[in-house]
Design a protein around this motif. Structure first.
Motif, PDB file in Angstrom:
ATOM      1  N   THR A 170     -10.535  -3.489  -3.956  1.00 22.62           N
ATOM      2  CA  THR A 170      -9.068  -3.408  -3.849  1.00 22.62           C
ATOM      3  C   THR A 170      -8.410  -4.095  -5.026  1.00 22.62           C
ATOM      4  OG1 THR A 170      -9.183  -3.374  -1.435  1.00 22.62           O
ATOM      5  CG2 THR A 170      -7.082  -4.013  -2.424  1.00 22.62           C
ATOM      6  N   MET A 171      -8.938  -5.256  -5.390  1.00 20.67           N
ATOM      7  CA  MET A 171      -8.384  -6.004  -6.516  1.00 20.67           C
ATOM      8  C   MET A 171      -8.480  -5.207  -7.809  1.00 20.67           C
ATOM      9  SD  MET A 171      -9.360  -9.949  -7.508  1.00 20.67           S
ATOM     10  CE  MET A 171      -9.652 -10.307  -5.794  1.00 20.67           C
ATOM     11  N   ALA A 172      -9.628  -4.608  -8.047  1.00 23.04           N
ATOM     12  CA  ALA A 172      -9.824  -3.837  -9.276  1.00 23.04           C
ATOM     13  C   ALA A 172      -8.939  -2.595  -9.307  1.00 23.04           C
ATOM     14  CB  ALA A 172     -11.292  -3.444  -9.411  1.00 23.04           C
ATOM     15  N   GLU A 173      -8.856  -1.893  -8.171  1.00 19.77           N
ATOM     16  CA  GLU A 173      -8.042  -0.685  -8.119  1.00 19.77           C
ATOM     17  C   GLU A 173      -6.573  -0.989  -8.387  1.00 19.77           C
ATOM     18  OE1 GLU A 173      -8.805   2.580  -7.735  1.00 19.77           O
ATOM     19  OE2 GLU A 173     -10.895   1.960  -7.981  1.00 19.77           O
ATOM     20  N   GLU A 174      -6.068  -2.068  -7.797  1.00 19.17           N
ATOM     21  CA  GLU A 174      -4.661  -2.413  -7.977  1.00 19.17           C
ATOM     22  C   GLU A 174      -4.392  -2.974  -9.370  1.00 19.17           C
ATOM     23  OE1 GLU A 174      -2.133  -1.878  -5.862  1.00 19.17           O
ATOM     24  OE2 GLU A 174      -3.550  -0.844  -4.554  1.00 19.17           O
ATOM     25  N   MET A 205       0.822  -1.208   0.000  1.00 21.47           N
ATOM     26  CA  MET A 205       0.000   0.000   0.000  1.00 21.47           C
ATOM     27  C   MET A 205       0.859   1.263   0.000  1.00 21.47           C
ATOM     28  SD  MET A 205      -3.202  -0.778  -0.232  1.00 21.47           S
ATOM     29  CE  MET A 205      -2.610  -1.975  -1.428  1.00 21.47           C
ATOM     30  N   SER A 206       2.000   1.223   0.673  1.00 21.96           N
ATOM     31  CA  SER A 206       2.884   2.393   0.714  1.00 21.96           C
ATOM     32  C   SER A 206       3.971   2.313  -0.342  1.00 21.96           C
ATOM     33  CB  SER A 206       3.512   2.523   2.100  1.00 21.96           C
ATOM     34  OG  SER A 206       4.245   1.359   2.431  1.00 21.96           O
ATOM     35  N   VAL A 226       6.953  -1.387  -8.116  1.00 20.52           N
ATOM     36  CA  VAL A 226       5.759  -1.828  -8.844  1.00 20.52           C
ATOM     37  C   VAL A 226       5.234  -3.093  -8.173  1.00 20.52           C
ATOM     38  CG1 VAL A 226       4.860  -2.618 -11.053  1.00 20.52           C
ATOM     39  CG2 VAL A 226       6.607  -0.835 -10.995  1.00 20.52           C
ATOM     40  N   PHE A 227       3.930  -3.138  -7.939  1.00 18.07           N
ATOM     41  CA  PHE A 227       3.324  -4.293  -7.275  1.00 18.07           C
ATOM     42  C   PHE A 227       2.142  -4.818  -8.094  1.00 18.07           C
ATOM     43  CE2 PHE A 227       5.300  -1.755  -3.926  1.00 18.07           C
ATOM     44  CZ  PHE A 227       6.071  -2.715  -3.273  1.00 18.07           C
ATOM     45  N   GLU A 228       2.394  -5.102  -9.353  1.00 15.79           N
ATOM     46  CA  GLU A 228       1.314  -5.539 -10.234  1.00 15.79           C
ATOM     47  C   GLU A 228       0.947  -7.007 -10.047  1.00 15.79           C
ATOM     48  OE1 GLU A 228       1.152  -3.425 -14.272  1.00 15.79           O
ATOM     49  OE2 GLU A 228       3.292  -3.391 -13.811  1.00 15.79           O
ATOM     50  N   LEU A 229       1.777  -7.766  -9.356  1.00 18.64           N
ATOM     51  CA  LEU A 229       1.429  -9.161  -9.077  1.00 18.64           C
ATOM     52  C   LEU A 229       0.428  -9.267  -7.932  1.00 18.64           C
ATOM     53  CD1 LEU A 229       4.677 -11.311  -9.342  1.00 18.64           C
ATOM     54  CD2 LEU A 229       2.499 -11.751 -10.456  1.00 18.64           C
ATOM     55  N   PHE A 230       0.347  -8.255  -7.106  1.00 13.58           N
ATOM     56  CA  PHE A 230      -0.518  -8.290  -5.924  1.00 13.58           C
ATOM     57  C   PHE A 230      -1.973  -8.636  -6.271  1.00 13.58           C
ATOM     58  CE2 PHE A 230      -3.136  -5.394  -3.108  1.00 13.58           C
ATOM     59  CZ  PHE A 230      -3.275  -6.313  -2.078  1.00 13.58           C
ATOM     60  N   PRO A 231      -2.640  -7.904  -7.177  1.00 10.84           N
ATOM     61  CA  PRO A 231      -4.027  -8.265  -7.497  1.00 10.84           C
ATOM     62  C   PRO A 231      -4.136  -9.598  -8.222  1.00 10.84           C
ATOM     63  CG  PRO A 231      -3.240  -6.543  -8.980  1.00 10.84           C
ATOM     64  CD  PRO A 231      -2.192  -6.712  -7.932  1.00 10.84           C
ATOM     65  N   ILE A 232      -3.105  -9.957  -8.997  1.00 11.69           N
ATOM     66  CA  ILE A 232      -3.136 -11.233  -9.712  1.00 11.69           C
ATOM     67  C   ILE A 232      -3.074 -12.393  -8.727  1.00 11.69           C
ATOM     68  CG2 ILE A 232      -1.835 -12.693 -11.322  1.00 11.69           C
ATOM     69  CD1 ILE A 232      -1.096 -10.136 -12.832  1.00 11.69           C
ATOM     70  N   PHE A 233      -2.241 -12.255  -7.703  1.00 11.60           N
ATOM     71  CA  PHE A 233      -2.182 -13.281  -6.657  1.00 11.60           C
ATOM     72  C   PHE A 233      -3.498 -13.342  -5.887  1.00 11.60           C
ATOM     73  CE2 PHE A 233       2.700 -13.242  -6.362  1.00 11.60           C
ATOM     74  CZ  PHE A 233       2.782 -14.425  -7.068  1.00 11.60           C
ATOM     75  N   LYS A 292     -18.824  -6.484 -10.693  1.00 13.35           N
ATOM     76  CA  LYS A 292     -19.215  -5.081 -10.702  1.00 13.35           C
ATOM     77  C   LYS A 292     -18.017  -4.158 -10.860  1.00 13.35           C
ATOM     78  CE  LYS A 292     -22.697  -6.257  -7.200  1.00 13.35           C
ATOM     79  NZ  LYS A 292     -23.146  -6.009  -5.807  1.00 13.35           N
ATOM     80  N   THR A 293     -16.850  -4.650 -10.519  1.00 10.57           N
ATOM     81  CA  THR A 293     -15.672  -3.771 -10.487  1.00 10.57           C
ATOM     82  C   THR A 293     -14.647  -4.134 -11.561  1.00 10.57           C
ATOM     83  OG1 THR A 293     -14.733  -5.224  -8.779  1.00 10.57           O
ATOM     84  CG2 THR A 293     -15.908  -3.264  -8.036  1.00 10.57           C
ATOM     85  N   VAL A 294     -14.140  -5.365 -11.502  1.00  9.17           N
ATOM     86  CA  VAL A 294     -13.057  -5.759 -12.404  1.00  9.17           C
ATOM     87  C   VAL A 294     -13.507  -5.739 -13.855  1.00  9.17           C
ATOM     88  CG1 VAL A 294     -11.484  -7.623 -13.040  1.00  9.17           C
ATOM     89  CG2 VAL A 294     -11.906  -7.118 -10.627  1.00  9.17           C
ATOM     90  N   ILE A 295     -14.634  -6.399 -14.157  1.00  7.03           N
ATOM     91  CA  ILE A 295     -15.088  -6.475 -15.546  1.00  7.03           C
ATOM     92  C   ILE A 295     -15.466  -5.098 -16.064  1.00  7.03           C
ATOM     93  CG2 ILE A 295     -16.855  -7.422 -17.081  1.00  7.03           C
ATOM     94  CD1 ILE A 295     -16.858  -9.939 -15.416  1.00  7.03           C
ATOM     95  N   ARG A 296     -16.123  -4.294 -15.223  1.00  8.97           N
ATOM     96  CA  ARG A 296     -16.520  -2.947 -15.666  1.00  8.97           C
ATOM     97  C   ARG A 296     -15.301  -2.097 -15.991  1.00  8.97           C
ATOM     98  NH1 ARG A 296     -17.059   1.245 -12.408  1.00  8.97           N
ATOM     99  NH2 ARG A 296     -17.275  -0.102 -10.580  1.00  8.97           N
ATOM    100  N   LYS A 297     -14.257  -2.170 -15.145  1.00 10.28           N
ATOM    101  CA  LYS A 297     -13.067  -1.356 -15.391  1.00 10.28           C
ATOM    102  C   LYS A 297     -12.282  -1.844 -16.593  1.00 10.28           C
ATOM    103  CE  LYS A 297     -12.274   0.758 -10.973  1.00 10.28           C
ATOM    104  NZ  LYS A 297     -11.323   1.724 -10.473  1.00 10.28           N
ATOM    105  N   SER A 298     -12.429  -3.123 -16.947  1.00 15.68           N
ATOM    106  CA  SER A 298     -11.686  -3.647 -18.093  1.00 15.68           C
ATOM    107  C   SER A 298     -12.265  -3.183 -19.425  1.00 15.68           C
ATOM    108  CB  SER A 298     -11.671  -5.184 -18.054  1.00 15.68           C
ATOM    109  OG  SER A 298     -12.962  -5.709 -18.316  1.00 15.68           O
ATOM    110  N   HIS A 299     -13.463  -2.622 -19.410  1.00 18.19           N
ATOM    111  CA  HIS A 299     -14.088  -2.186 -20.659  1.00 18.19           C
ATOM    112  C   HIS A 299     -13.359  -1.005 -21.282  1.00 18.19           C
ATOM    113  CE1 HIS A 299     -18.180  -4.144 -19.447  1.00 18.19           C
ATOM    114  NE2 HIS A 299     -17.277  -5.006 -19.854  1.00 18.19           N
TER     115      HIS A 299
END
Length: 989
Positions: free
Chosen positions: A592-596, A453-454, A634-641, A675-682
């Motif tokens: 959190t998953m979608a934001e990250e 987060m930091s 960079v912490f792009e693996l965080f939401p993937i995990f 509601k979050t991940v799929i919508r943001k992927s559009h």
């Protein structure tokens, strides 16, 4: 003495920096011993424990064999000739041979995680022994020197002892009978013991005539009295004929007690009575205590493996030698391990042996160079288990030709933790019996999450104290923390090797920080105080509500207390209200998953698979100057995990580790993600981010969710993403969840080859516009494209193959595909080295095609003959109305013949020059744009020559017209060409 007080002298309370000093004790020595054995690191530990719990012979978790003896010298009583003869018969009998065969069969089994390395990777293939350093109880208890990683690597060999010398006489000349072999999690205790057992089975440890391994985990589950003889025959039925003579002096026996930390031993006479009769039933812990006391079978040798926190459970007077497993404290050991692992035949799977061998050698070379830089990976690979993880990750990245449904990066990390922590409790003496992994998720996971987060990877002593000590309230919690610091801390965190940050800690493997942060969030450990109290109250009220309901109903019938049911119903509202709050908590996890996952500041980083590759193999090129500002973390693996941990398979493994994620929780999180991940992927994603999104869907392993997410992807652009075999497999796997048509798939400059096209074949069939430019696709790839075009389900209408070395043979394959295809309308073969013969092949088969509308053969060294031949066929074609022939070797006569073509008369337009008779061509801007776009990939001298010819043609055509409007148009186009020529001369284009 409490555990906290015992550990206090070993590691000063409150001083986390002290842990850095203890690292040098286990890393400051160097030695190498290579011999046949099995699973490296700790990868075999969990698997072997599983065998021991389920097999009929019930092998222990630490299965061992080696030379030695314990305690002091003892006078061996003389035996009769009959007894000696009997012993010799027993030793040479088939009973021990059957025992060896049985042990070898069980210990030769490889866990599923090892089978990926190919069929040739077996127990007897390779093994690198970790460094073993002779120690003492005083050294275990006192702090060790404060050495940095670099200083540790430069330390000379000291107090190193080989596996074969553990039972040699000590410094005082006394025969060693009891050996305590200790090491922190991940140093390779179980694998080393497994190697000893297998070596004995194959006759490579002649010092012992009989080896009997016991798992302390197995023994800890039984409290019923049992004799030693019955215990042995219960676990090893082949030894029934040997057990009656075990007390004889001439039979050299080695007992292996693996994982002593699982047993609660009491060496006081008041707690464990003396027993010297192997036939007398006593509790298993009493058998262990009397074996170590040398009161039972005093001539037997014993080797005990344990974690550091449990070393003091055995009084020092019963220990002949302490030995610490230090892991791979020499980079040469690490290199040797990687060389053996990654060079195994069959490791790279299918494909050309020569090509695979070269790739394996290149991987080993790059990894060796990165180790020599003394990077953080060098510190990580002190632990053999992390060497295993590095090899497994590289195998996943480089040698995965097809992705099995269960093979994910999250799965690799989850399996890695299972191999090291399955069945492990943090402290067997603690009444909570908390699993080690659950404790790690609550504490180290919190630290990892706060770091993510930091956006920081280095942690100070204050950071550690806030995460580990701030909530310490009881003696039990303090004891657990001390055990964790002693046994597990260095598995996850190690001193930073970056100059100026030597007194800070980083996660041993960077991706492990993101994994543990994801686990911390998904387990629901990220709660406020109100949420924690509310959950506890809800559980209490829920448990008693049914009993209270019965009592209230009875009382209300006897007494006129009508308000009691009302009060009770109000009381039951609380659990329902809290369940709604829990639903909001799962919405927060999905948010959190979608934001990250879709952070805009990370949009133009490399994709996560390339980031992992760079973290292991390093980045080739000049090293960063110490004063240069570092890049943002960079912490792009965080939401993937986070998504990967929610998959059914990983949840099942985590359940074994004591980290339970309920099906309902996973379902509600997945529901909230829609509601979050799929919508943001559009919204449009850059290519690297889109690759990360596809990889996230693959890791999530939820077919229904993936199908819904993929169905919304009508255009897929992965331009300039290096499409390795793994990425191609991920793309194919994710897209296979639906069968919808894709409007456009852009794979320009993606390092594709023929095998990539084979993997992507089902996806390519469904794409209307297919961009394959700049991929070095030769004739083999064209054969795959031919099969694609001839497939009855092919919907490709636009195919762009510009800047690929198609050649004459490739043109022949494409022509065959073109002849039988019914969907293709636009084909671009710009700059594909066709030559006249390639163009002739296209022309011959073009007559059999009825649907092609546009054909681009520009920049292919075509002469007049080939160009006119193509145009002649195009005239007779029903649909073809445009042929691109610019930047070819067409003479003045050819130019005049092509200029004479008229769309209304001949039905085809040839784009050759920027002019059309005495007027400017309608396609002049298109031609110049094509030149400018492809200039980085074309021969600049040749482009300069062609631009000069185009300029001459423009000037000639301008002089032939008197129309001022047309002259103005000519001048405008001439200025654009001159500007381009000027930039070419200056090198600015």
């Amino acid at each position: 003495m409490s555990r906290a007080m015992q550990c206090q002298s070993c590691l000063r309370w409150g001083s986390w920096v002290q842990l850095q000093r203890s690292l040098s004790l286990s890393r400051g020595t160097r030695a190498v011993h290579v011999c046949a054995a099995s699973v490296p690191g700790t990868a075999g530990s969990c698997f072997l424990r599983k065998i021991l719990r389920t097999s009929s012979i019930s092998l222990p978790r630490g299965y061992v064999v080696h030379q030695g003896g314990s305690g002091e010298n003892s006078v061996q009583p003389s035996s009769s000739r009959h007894s000696q003869s009997q012993l010799r018969n027993v030793a040479s009998s088939g009973a021990i041979k059957k025992h060896q065969k049985s042990l070898s069969a069980w210990f030769s089994h490889q866990p599923n995680e090892e089978r990926q390395f190919g069929p040739s990777f077996s127990m007897d293939a390779v093994h690198v022994d970790p460094v073993i350093r002779e120690s003492s109880l005083e050294e275990i208890l006192k702090p060790s020197p404060d050495l940095t990683i670099q200083e540790q690597l430069q330390q000379p060999c000291r107090q190193v002892i080989s596996l074969h010398n553990l039972f040699d006489v000590d410094a005082c000349g006394r025969q060693v009978r009891n050996v305590v072999l200790y090491g922190t999690v991940g140093t390779g205790k179980s694998t080393l013991i497994k190697k000893m057992v297998v070596d004995w089975c194959h006759g490579r440890l002649p010092r012992f005539e009989l080896v009997i391994p016991f798992s302390c985990e197995d023994l800890s589950h039984s409290h019923a009295p049992i004799s030693l003889r019955r215990l042995i025959t219960k676990k090893y039925q082949h030894l029934r004929d040997v057990v009656p003579v075990l007390g004889a002096s001439n039979l050299k026996v080695l007992f292996i007690l693996n994982g002593l930390e699982r047993l609660n031993l009491d060496f006081r006479l008041a707690g464990t009575e003396l027993c010297c009769d192997p036939s007398e039933p006593v509790p298993p812990s009493a058998i262990v205590v009397n074996l170590l006391r040398k009161y039972l079978l005093p001539e037997a040798s014993i080797i005990v493996t344990t974690r550091p926190s449990a070393v003091r459970r055995i009084p020092a007077k019963y220990v002949g030698r302490y030995a610490e497993i230090c892991g791979f404290s020499d980079t040469n050991l690490q290199k040797l391990y990687f060389q053996m692992r990654l060079s195994q035949p069959g490791c790279s799977g299918e494909g050309s042996r020569e090509g695979s061998s070269a790739e394996q050698e290149n991987l080993v070379e790059m990894l060796s160079r990165n180790l020599e830089r003394h990077n953080q990976i060098t510190a990580a690979c002190f632990l053999p288990s992390y060497c295993w993880l590095v090899c497994t990750t590289l195998h996943f990245l480089y040698f995965t030709r097809t992705v099995p449904p269960t093979q994910t990066l999250t799965g690799i990390y989850t399996s890695f933790l299972r191999l090291n922590f399955s069945g492990e409790v943090l402290d067997s003496t603690d009444p909570t019996n908390i699993s080690m992994m659950k404790y790690v998720a609550k504490t180290v996971g919190k630290l990892a999450y706060q770091g993510v987060m930091s956006r920081k990877t280095c942690f100070s002593e204050d950071d550690l104290q806030q995460c580990f000590e701030v909530e310490m309230k009881t003696e039990s919690e303090l004891n657990l923390l001390e055990v964790f610091r002693s046994d597990v801390f260095r598995f996850f965190l190690s001193p930073c090797v970056q100059p100026g940050k030597e007194h800070t800690f980083v996660f041993t493997i960077p991706a492990m920080q993101e994994y543990l942060a994801a686990l911390y969030v998904v387990l629901g450990e990220k709660k406020t105080l109100a949420q924690r109290v509310g959950k506890e109250l809800s559980e209490v009220i829920g448990r008693v509500s049914e009993d209270v309901a019965v009592v209230v109903n009875i009382i209300s019938k006897v007494l006129p207390l009508r308000f009691l049911p009302v009060l009770f119903n109000l009381l039951k509202i609380f659990p329902r209200y809290f369940s709604r709050l829990s639903g909001k908590e799962r919405d927060a996890i999905a948010h959190t998953m979608a934001e990250e996952l879709f952070k805009e500041e990370d949009y133009y980083n490399d994709d996560v698979l390339d980031q992992i590759n760079s973290s292991i193999l390093g980045v080739e090129g000049p090293m960063r100057h110490p004063d240069e500002a570092p890049d943002d973390e960079v912490f792009e693996l965080f939401p993937i995990f986070m998504g990967g941990i929610l998959s059914r398979r990983n949840r099942a493994i985590l359940e074994q580790l004591g980290c339970s994620i309920k099906n309902l929780a996973a379902f509600e999180i997945a529901k909230a993600m829609k509601k979050t991940v799929i919508r943001k992927s559009h919204k449009g994603l850059p290519p690297s981010e889109l690759m990360d999104y596809l990889f996230f869907l693959h890791e999530f392993q939820n077919e229904r969710f993936t199908a819904e997410a993929v169905r919304s992807l009508r255009t897929i652009s992965l331009t300039s993403v290096k499409m390795t075999p793994l990425k191609c497999s991920v793309l194919a796997s994710v897209m296979s969840t639906t069968c919808h048509e894709v409007e456009e798939l852009n794979l320009t400059s993606c390092n594709l080859d023929s095998s990539s096209l084979r993997t992507l074949f089902p996806v390519l069939l469904r794409c209307k516009a297919l961009h394959l430019q700049l991929n070095s696709l030769g004739s083999d790839a064209c054969k795959e494209i031919r099969d694609l075009l001839l497939h009855d389900k092919c919907v490709v209408s636009s195919l762009r193959l510009a800047n690929n070395p198609v050649g004459e043979q490739g043109a022949q394959f494409l022509a065959e595909g073109l002849a039988g295809n019914r969907s293709l309308t636009h084909l671009s073969l710009l700059h594909t080295a066709l030559g006249d013969r390639g163009a002739e092949a296209i022309a011959q088969h073009l007559a059999h095609n009825q649907h092609l509308q546009e054909l681009n053969l520009g920049y292919n060294s075509l002469t007049d003959t080939a160009a006119l031949r193509v145009v002649e066929v195009a005239k007779k074609h029903e649909a073809l109305d445009k042929v691109h022939l610019y930047f070819n070797d067409i003479s003045e006569d050819g130019k005049q013949a092509l200029h004479s073509l008229r769309m209304d008369r001949d039905g085809v337009r040839a784009l050759v020059f920027l002019t059309a008779g005495t007027d400017v061509s309608d396609y002049w801007s298109h031609i110049l744009n094509v030149v400018q776009r492809n200039l980085p990939f074309w021969d600049r001298d040749r482009v300069r020559q062609h631009l000069a010819l185009l300029l001459q043609d423009l000037e000639s055509s301008r002089s032939q017209t008197a129309n001022p409007w047309r002259k103005a148009k000519f001048l405008r186009v001439e200025s654009e060409v001159k500007k381009m020529l000027g930039k070419l001369q200056d090198g600015t284009l």
